[in-house]
Design an enzyme around this catalytic site. Sequence first.
Site, PDB file in Angstrom:
ATOM      1  N   HIS A 197      22.894  24.357  60.193  1.00  0.00           N
ATOM      2  CA  HIS A 197      21.430  24.234  60.188  1.00  0.00           C
ATOM      3  C   HIS A 197      20.824  24.332  61.587  1.00  0.00           C
ATOM      4  O   HIS A 197      19.842  25.024  61.803  1.00  0.00           O
ATOM      5  CB  HIS A 197      21.049  22.893  59.539  1.00  0.00           C
ATOM      6  CG  HIS A 197      19.650  22.847  59.028  1.00  0.00           C
ATOM      7  ND1 HIS A 197      19.288  22.084  57.954  1.00  0.00           N
ATOM      8  CD2 HIS A 197      18.519  23.466  59.425  1.00  0.00           C
ATOM      9  CE1 HIS A 197      17.993  22.243  57.719  1.00  0.00           C
ATOM     10  NE2 HIS A 197      17.508  23.070  58.600  1.00  0.00           N
ATOM     11  N   TYR A 227      17.032  18.451  53.245  1.00  0.00           N
ATOM     12  CA  TYR A 227      15.827  18.484  52.394  1.00  0.00           C
ATOM     13  C   TYR A 227      15.903  17.473  51.248  1.00  0.00           C
ATOM     14  O   TYR A 227      14.921  17.263  50.555  1.00  0.00           O
ATOM     15  CB  TYR A 227      15.580  19.880  51.808  1.00  0.00           C
ATOM     16  CG  TYR A 227      15.466  21.002  52.807  1.00  0.00           C
ATOM     17  CD1 TYR A 227      15.329  20.738  54.169  1.00  0.00           C
ATOM     18  CD2 TYR A 227      15.509  22.334  52.399  1.00  0.00           C
ATOM     19  CE1 TYR A 227      15.244  21.772  55.092  1.00  0.00           C
ATOM     20  CE2 TYR A 227      15.416  23.369  53.311  1.00  0.00           C
ATOM     21  CZ  TYR A 227      15.298  23.089  54.652  1.00  0.00           C
ATOM     22  OH  TYR A 227      15.215  24.104  55.558  1.00  0.00           O
TER      23      TYR A 227
HETATM   24  N1  LIG Z   1      16.529  26.637  59.080  1.00  0.00           N
HETATM   25  C1  LIG Z   1      15.573  25.820  59.454  1.00  0.00           C
HETATM   26  O1  LIG Z   1      15.682  25.093  60.442  1.00  0.00           O
HETATM   27  C2  LIG Z   1      14.293  25.802  58.664  1.00  0.00           C
HETATM   28  C3  LIG Z   1      13.154  25.209  59.223  1.00  0.00           C
HETATM   29  C4  LIG Z   1      11.979  25.229  58.480  1.00  0.00           C
HETATM   30  C5  LIG Z   1      11.957  25.824  57.219  1.00  0.00           C
HETATM   31  N2  LIG Z   1      13.097  26.360  56.683  1.00  0.00           N
HETATM   32  C6  LIG Z   1      13.105  26.977  55.329  1.00  0.00           C
HETATM   33  O2  LIG Z   1      12.075  27.949  55.269  1.00  0.00           O
HETATM   34  C7  LIG Z   1      11.215  27.666  54.175  1.00  0.00           C
HETATM   35  C8  LIG Z   1       9.812  28.158  54.429  1.00  0.00           C
HETATM   36  O3  LIG Z   1       9.265  27.607  55.590  1.00  0.00           O
HETATM   37  P1  LIG Z   1       8.129  26.449  55.584  1.00  0.00           P
HETATM   38  O4  LIG Z   1       8.262  25.674  54.337  1.00  0.00           O
HETATM   39  O5  LIG Z   1       8.273  25.767  56.884  1.00  0.00           O
HETATM   40  O6  LIG Z   1       6.762  27.238  55.671  1.00  0.00           O
HETATM   41  P2  LIG Z   1       6.067  28.508  54.962  1.00  0.00           P
HETATM   42  O7  LIG Z   1       6.859  29.016  53.834  1.00  0.00           O
HETATM   43  O8  LIG Z   1       5.684  29.456  56.059  1.00  0.00           O
HETATM   44  O9  LIG Z   1       4.706  27.869  54.455  1.00  0.00           O
HETATM   45  C9  LIG Z   1       4.647  26.965  53.392  1.00  0.00           C
HETATM   46  C10 LIG Z   1       3.179  26.540  53.266  1.00  0.00           C
HETATM   47  O10 LIG Z   1       2.376  27.683  52.984  1.00  0.00           O
HETATM   48  C11 LIG Z   1       1.615  27.491  51.802  1.00  0.00           C
HETATM   49  N3  LIG Z   1       1.622  28.772  51.062  1.00  0.00           N
HETATM   50  C12 LIG Z   1       2.641  29.326  50.374  1.00  0.00           C
HETATM   51  N4  LIG Z   1       2.280  30.518  49.859  1.00  0.00           N
HETATM   52  C13 LIG Z   1       0.993  30.720  50.231  1.00  0.00           C
HETATM   53  C14 LIG Z   1       0.064  31.756  50.010  1.00  0.00           C
HETATM   54  N5  LIG Z   1       0.389  32.838  49.303  1.00  0.00           N
HETATM   55  N6  LIG Z   1      -1.185  31.639  50.550  1.00  0.00           N
HETATM   56  C15 LIG Z   1      -1.520  30.558  51.287  1.00  0.00           C
HETATM   57  N7  LIG Z   1      -0.677  29.530  51.534  1.00  0.00           N
HETATM   58  C16 LIG Z   1       0.572  29.616  51.005  1.00  0.00           C
HETATM   59  C17 LIG Z   1       2.303  26.379  51.049  1.00  0.00           C
HETATM   60  O11 LIG Z   1       1.348  25.584  50.375  1.00  0.00           O
HETATM   61  P3  LIG Z   1       1.367  25.442  48.755  1.00  0.00           P
HETATM   62  O12 LIG Z   1       2.570  24.647  48.412  1.00  0.00           O
HETATM   63  O13 LIG Z   1       0.068  24.711  48.526  1.00  0.00           O
HETATM   64  O14 LIG Z   1       1.368  26.833  48.202  1.00  0.00           O
HETATM   65  C18 LIG Z   1       2.939  25.559  52.155  1.00  0.00           C
HETATM   66  O15 LIG Z   1       2.031  24.591  52.632  1.00  0.00           O
HETATM   67  C19 LIG Z   1      11.333  26.141  54.031  1.00  0.00           C
HETATM   68  O16 LIG Z   1      10.800  25.677  52.818  1.00  0.00           O
HETATM   69  C20 LIG Z   1      12.821  25.981  54.198  1.00  0.00           C
HETATM   70  O17 LIG Z   1      13.499  26.351  53.015  1.00  0.00           O
HETATM   71  C21 LIG Z   1      14.254  26.374  57.410  1.00  0.00           C
END
Ligand SMILES: NC(=O)c1ccc[n+]([C@@H]2O[C@H](COP(=O)([O-])OP(=O)(O)OC[C@H]3O[C@@H](n4cnc5c(N)ncnc54)[C@H](OP(=O)(O)O)[C@@H]3O)[C@@H](O)[C@H]2O)c1
Length: 271
Positions: A104, A47
């Site tokens: 990861h 990241y």
């Molecule tokens: N281990 C892995 O391979 C892996 C892969 C992917 C992700 N991850 C981790 O998991 C975390 C979360 O997953 P993600 O970032 O993929 O997706 P997520 O948390 O499901 O979604 C993030 C998106 O949702 C929006 N959002 C957040 N809260 C909201 C709400 N209350 N209402 C409406 N929209 C909302 C955010 O926009 P705004 O910023 O505009 O609020 C952003 O665009 C990552 O940041 C990372 O740390 C790990």
Amino acid sequence: MNVVEAKGFRIPIVGLGTWALRGRECARLVEQAIRLGYRHIDTAQMYDNEREVGEGVRASGKRNEVTVTTKVQPTLLAPRDLERSVKESLAQLQLDVIDLLLVHWPNPRVPLSETLGAMAKMKHEGYANQIGVSNFTVALIEEANKVSSEPLVCNQIEYHPFLDQDKVIAACRQHGMAVIAYSPIARGSAKGDKLLERIGKAHGKTAAQVCLRWLTQQGIAVIPRTSKVERLEENLANLEFELSDAEMNEIAGLARRGGRIVDWSWSPQWD
Ligand SMILES: NC(=O)c1ccc[n+]([C@@H]2O[C@H](COP(=O)([O-])OP(=O)(O)OC[C@H]3O[C@@H](n4cnc5c(N)ncnc54)[C@H](OP(=O)(O)O)[C@@H]3O)[C@@H](O)[C@H]2O)c1
């Protein structure tokens, strides 16, 4: 704060995801999240924000209460690379220790026993308090638990109502591993889903809160990401209401083929 327990380790059930958060905004959100009650912050070498995550954690003044997770990228899973990269992560974070260190993504070109041996060494040498994995399939969960000399406390996987992960979750539970759901609001697409909106309305909650509650009510830890301070509070507040059994089942019915959001095709593939 509610926690998920695995092998004696307590993982706060709501954490902050930080993928795509960068620079001052990242440090500020991490600090703010901790002030609002978050006790788990998720980052990764990939990241490119470990420095800012560490900054935010230190600025919060609550470092000792917070679980910081980082992850070793799949191209660095050979023992020597892994050890070097974990030391680099800690130098970037500028923290005393990595609370939870994860593989990861699996890499079929490096024997799992060697990778997990190096992960255990990092724990023994005090670089990490706990170790675990991410994106592991049922077969890999079995193999990992067979070859690891140290307990693996979690598998971090994509999970939300649009993706059926029952088999992987059952395998994790069989091995006493916590499940941490990434992309838990389906990258924001929970908002706008008719069923989640309807159920939310009945509880005076948003669709995103219903989506997160569906996970936490199953004992799944979640790490939603947001770049907006007001949504930090909204997402944490998923813990403040209960879904009925009927609602839980209805939401489970949203799972569909092709529900996966995160593309695996870039990662090292099995032949
Ligand atoms: N281990 C892995 O391979 C892996 C892969 C992917 C992700 N991850 C981790 O998991 C975390 C979360 O997953 P993600 O970032 O993929 O997706 P997520 O948390 O499901 O979604 C993030 C998106 O949702 C929006 N959002 C957040 N809260 C909201 C709400 N209350 N209402 C409406 N929209 C909302 C955010 O926009 P705004 O910023 O505009 O609020 C952003 O665009 C990552 O940041 C990372 O740390 C790990």
